[in-house]
Design a protein around this motif. Structure first.
Motif, mmCIF file in Angstrom:
data_model
loop_
_atom_site.group_PDB
_atom_site.id
_atom_site.type_symbol
_atom_site.label_atom_id
_atom_site.label_comp_id
_atom_site.label_asym_id
_atom_site.label_seq_id
_atom_site.Cartn_x
_atom_site.Cartn_y
_atom_site.Cartn_z
ATOM 1 N N GLY A 158 42.481 -15.037 78.488
ATOM 2 C CA GLY A 158 42.472 -16.491 78.726
ATOM 3 C C GLY A 158 43.607 -16.920 79.642
ATOM 4 N N GLY A 159 44.711 -16.214 79.619
ATOM 5 C CA GLY A 159 45.870 -16.600 80.431
ATOM 6 C C GLY A 159 45.922 -15.877 81.776
ATOM 7 N N TYR A 160 44.890 -15.135 82.133
ATOM 8 C CA TYR A 160 44.914 -14.353 83.384
ATOM 9 C C TYR A 160 44.660 -15.227 84.605
ATOM 10 C CZ TYR A 160 44.695 -9.738 81.077
ATOM 11 O OH TYR A 160 44.953 -8.619 80.352
ATOM 12 N N SER A 161 45.209 -14.824 85.743
ATOM 13 C CA SER A 161 44.884 -15.468 87.018
ATOM 14 C C SER A 161 43.482 -15.011 87.449
ATOM 15 C CB SER A 161 45.900 -15.043 88.078
ATOM 16 O OG SER A 161 45.725 -13.656 88.346
ATOM 17 N N THR A 162 42.927 -15.701 88.454
ATOM 18 C CA THR A 162 41.590 -15.304 88.952
ATOM 19 C C THR A 162 41.616 -13.862 89.444
ATOM 20 O OG1 THR A 162 41.300 -17.568 89.662
ATOM 21 C CG2 THR A 162 39.726 -15.973 90.517
ATOM 22 N N GLY A 163 42.695 -13.489 90.137
ATOM 23 C CA GLY A 163 42.792 -12.128 90.672
ATOM 24 C C GLY A 163 42.772 -11.096 89.552
ATOM 25 N N MET A 164 43.476 -11.391 88.458
ATOM 26 C CA MET A 164 43.501 -10.447 87.329
ATOM 27 C C MET A 164 42.118 -10.360 86.683
ATOM 28 S SD MET A 164 47.187 -11.657 85.927
ATOM 29 C CE MET A 164 47.220 -10.876 84.326
ATOM 30 N N LYS A 165 41.451 -11.509 86.560
ATOM 31 C CA LYS A 165 40.108 -11.505 85.949
ATOM 32 C C LYS A 165 39.138 -10.694 86.809
ATOM 33 C CE LYS A 165 40.461 -15.877 83.508
ATOM 34 N NZ LYS A 165 40.151 -17.292 83.533
ATOM 35 N N GLN A 166 39.251 -10.850 88.140
ATOM 36 C CA GLN A 166 38.358 -10.079 89.018
ATOM 37 C C GLN A 166 38.617 -8.583 88.841
ATOM 38 O OE1 GLN A 166 36.087 -12.024 89.708
ATOM 39 N NE2 GLN A 166 36.027 -12.452 91.875
ATOM 40 N N ARG A 167 39.869 -8.214 88.628
ATOM 41 C CA ARG A 167 40.198 -6.792 88.426
ATOM 42 C C ARG A 167 39.610 -6.262 87.126
ATOM 43 N NH1 ARG A 167 44.910 -5.127 91.707
ATOM 44 N NH2 ARG A 167 45.070 -6.808 93.218
ATOM 45 N N VAL A 168 39.644 -7.096 86.086
ATOM 46 C CA VAL A 168 39.058 -6.656 84.814
ATOM 47 C C VAL A 168 37.544 -6.485 84.977
ATOM 48 C CG1 VAL A 168 38.715 -7.179 82.375
ATOM 49 C CG2 VAL A 168 40.839 -7.863 83.503
ATOM 50 N N HIS A 214 30.195 -14.662 88.183
ATOM 51 C CA HIS A 214 30.919 -15.721 87.482
ATOM 52 C C HIS A 214 31.828 -15.174 86.394
ATOM 53 C CE1 HIS A 214 28.825 -18.628 89.792
ATOM 54 N NE2 HIS A 214 27.674 -18.037 89.513
ATOM 55 N N ASP A 215 32.755 -16.020 85.987
ATOM 56 C CA ASP A 215 33.698 -15.646 84.942
ATOM 57 C C ASP A 215 32.918 -15.422 83.643
ATOM 58 O OD1 ASP A 215 35.856 -15.192 83.428
ATOM 59 O OD2 ASP A 215 36.796 -17.153 83.692
ATOM 60 N N CYS A 216 33.075 -14.277 83.071
ATOM 61 C CA CYS A 216 32.274 -13.935 81.888
ATOM 62 C C CYS A 216 33.145 -13.220 80.863
ATOM 63 C CB CYS A 216 31.127 -13.031 82.314
ATOM 64 S SG CYS A 216 31.730 -11.621 83.251
ATOM 65 N N LEU A 217 34.479 -13.405 80.958
ATOM 66 C CA LEU A 217 35.366 -12.627 80.091
ATOM 67 C C LEU A 217 35.762 -13.440 78.865
ATOM 68 C CD1 LEU A 217 37.662 -11.269 82.946
ATOM 69 C CD2 LEU A 217 35.797 -10.062 81.791
ATOM 70 N N PRO A 218 35.700 -12.849 77.676
ATOM 71 C CA PRO A 218 36.120 -13.570 76.470
ATOM 72 C C PRO A 218 37.623 -13.841 76.516
ATOM 73 C CG PRO A 218 35.181 -11.395 75.940
ATOM 74 C CD PRO A 218 35.260 -11.480 77.410
ATOM 75 N N ALA A 219 37.981 -15.143 76.391
ATOM 76 C CA ALA A 219 39.375 -15.557 76.592
ATOM 77 C C ALA A 219 40.320 -14.957 75.558
ATOM 78 C CB ALA A 219 39.464 -17.082 76.561
ATOM 79 N N ASP A 220 39.793 -14.674 74.356
ATOM 80 C CA ASP A 220 40.705 -14.236 73.295
ATOM 81 C C ASP A 220 40.816 -12.719 73.188
ATOM 82 O OD1 ASP A 220 38.131 -13.969 72.522
ATOM 83 O OD2 ASP A 220 38.363 -14.856 70.529
ATOM 84 N N MET A 221 40.189 -12.002 74.100
ATOM 85 C CA MET A 221 40.324 -10.533 74.080
ATOM 86 C C MET A 221 41.299 -10.098 75.162
ATOM 87 S SD MET A 221 36.527 -8.929 73.744
ATOM 88 C CE MET A 221 36.678 -7.327 72.999
ATOM 89 N N SER A 222 41.945 -8.942 74.961
ATOM 90 C CA SER A 222 42.781 -8.392 76.030
ATOM 91 C C SER A 222 41.891 -7.554 76.946
ATOM 92 C CB SER A 222 43.892 -7.523 75.447
ATOM 93 O OG SER A 222 43.327 -6.326 74.943
ATOM 94 N N ALA A 223 42.402 -7.256 78.147
ATOM 95 C CA ALA A 223 41.635 -6.433 79.094
ATOM 96 C C ALA A 223 41.324 -5.072 78.481
ATOM 97 C CB ALA A 223 42.429 -6.273 80.385
ATOM 98 N N THR A 224 42.310 -4.508 77.781
ATOM 99 C CA THR A 224 42.100 -3.196 77.177
ATOM 100 C C THR A 224 40.980 -3.229 76.140
ATOM 101 O OG1 THR A 224 44.367 -2.533 77.554
ATOM 102 C CG2 THR A 224 43.215 -1.379 75.814
ATOM 103 N N GLU A 225 41.023 -4.241 75.271
ATOM 104 C CA GLU A 225 39.972 -4.347 74.242
ATOM 105 C C GLU A 225 38.597 -4.489 74.886
ATOM 106 O OE1 GLU A 225 42.224 -6.693 70.586
ATOM 107 O OE2 GLU A 225 41.565 -7.821 72.339
ATOM 108 N N PHE A 226 38.548 -5.349 75.908
ATOM 109 C CA PHE A 226 37.251 -5.640 76.524
ATOM 110 C C PHE A 226 36.682 -4.419 77.256
ATOM 111 C CE2 PHE A 226 34.813 -7.254 80.231
ATOM 112 C CZ PHE A 226 33.745 -7.785 79.517
#
Ligand SMILES: Nc1ncnc2c1ncn2[C@@H]1O[C@H](COP(=O)(O)OP(=O)(O)OP(=O)(O)O)[C@@H](O)[C@H]1O
Length: 345
Positions: free
Chosen positions: A131-141, A82-94
């Motif tokens: 927070g603004g990423y597409s599903t595909g981008m979130k899966q990549r992160v 499931h989606d578990c990424l903090p919306a206010d962080m960037s991929a790099t930070e996370f």
């Protein structure tokens, strides 16, 4: 052994999520397939040592899930479903944060973060809020954070979930590259057998918490005992002549399928084609399809069969009926009055 599971069961109150599973898998790209609710996520959480088994046990990279959870999680990369990424962080930070959490020093963590995000195909976007990423981008992160600490094994829970067909293909290609080019072994779950068939060396099938099959993909997709034949005209007549020659034949769309008994089957087929003077467009052995692994395996416990393979049995019965019907329809003495020209359109 990459993963070995011994008589593993997990109950949540009255719900039995896993029921007496035993299997062992060698390093490679391994698929765990089953419908929603089959128990895949439960299995992954047990393998990570995050959830205790009710009975039985498992080993991951030689470590015991009951006692070595922290050591397993240090060596394994996990991509949750499931989606578990903090919306206010960037991929790099996370991803940098996850790298630091796994114990990498700051400089190494920065380098690994940049490399990993590039590998999964995230470039300038990696500095934007997720927070603004597409599903595909979130899966990549999610994939990147599982890879960043250079794990010895990846456990990926439904990595293609929510992706459109192009996104699925890209994710599968990425996983294939990680498995083959980087040589990182992985267990990937999906409810879609066809996807796993494309990238996996081995497939484990679970249904209602029970093991249906654990098999190498090559075994399943090996050549079948069926010859597919395509002629340029008079397919019905060719079918009847093959039946008269003693072949077990039935129509399949614009082709004829003949059961391959031994090498003489090829000779009989060619004799008929030559005698009738038709052109032969195709003569080849069919490959097994992966979906056939859903059929009943008599070596498995009979109780698991009952729920698991009703569809498989129905399909097998239908196929059997088709052969019988086709053989009757091709009875030579009825050749002056063939069926109503079906399969010729
Ligand atoms: N914490 C829980 N409490 C009670 N029942 C649970 C819990 N977690 C899972 N289950 C049940 O256990 C069964 C297996 O669930 P699990 O999530 O492992 O399946 P899955 O194959 O991963 O399916 P999905 O892809 O839908 O997540 C399901 O019937 C589910 O409802």
């Amino acid at each position: 052994m990459m993963i070995s599971v011994e008589n593993l069961s997990k109950r949540y109150g009255a719900v039995t999520a896993l029921d007496g599973l035993t299997f062992a898998i060698e390093p490679g790209v391994v698929g765990l397939v089953g419908a929603n609710g089959a128990g895949k996520s439960t299995m992954i959480k047990i393998l990570l040592g995050l959830l205790p088994a009710t009975t039985g046990g498992a080993r991951v990279l030689g470590l015991d899930v009951a006692t070595d959870g922290p050591a397993i999680r240090q060596r394994v990369g996990y991509m949750p479903e499931h989606d578990c990424l903090p919306a206010d962080m960037s991929a790099t930070e996370f991803v940098l944060h996850m790298a630091r959490m796994s114990g990498l020093p700051l400089t190494a963590a920065r380098e690994r973060t940049a490399d990993t995000l590039r590998h999964v195909g995230l470039y300038e976007e990696r500095y934007r809020s997720m927070g603004g990423y597409s599903t595909g981008m979130k899966q990549r992160v999610k994939l990147a954070q599982s890879l960043v600490h250079d794990p010895g094994l990846l456990l990926l829970d439904e990595p293609t979930n929510g992706l459109d067909p192009a996104g699925r293909d890209q994710m599968l290609e990425l996983l294939r590259r990680i498995g083959t080019e980087f040589g990182i072994p992985m267990l990937v779950t999906s409810h879609l057998l066809g996807e796993l068939e494309q990238i996996c060396d081995h497939i484990v099938v679970v249904d209602g918490g029970r093991l249906l099959r654990s098999t190498s993909t090559a075994d399943v997709t090996s050549a079948s005992r069926i010859l597919a034949i395509e002629v340029d005209e008079r397919m019905d007549e060719v079918g009847r002549a093959m039946h008269a020659a003693g072949l077990l034949v039935h129509p399949a769309g614009r082709q004829l399928e003949v059961e391959l008994v031994d090498d003489s089957t090829y000779d009989l087929v060619l004799d008929v084609v030559v005698q009738l003077g038709v052109g032969l467009h195709r003569l080849e052995r069919r490959r097994h399809r992966m979906a056939e692994i859903f059929r009943v395996d008599p070596s498995l416990d009979p109780q698991s069969q009952a729920s698991a393979s009703t569809a498989g049995q129905a399909a097998a019965a239908a196929l059997q009926q088709q052969w019988v019907t086709a053989a009757q329809n091709h009875r030579p003495q009825e050749s002056d009055q063939p069926r109503g020209g079906d399969d010729e359109q």
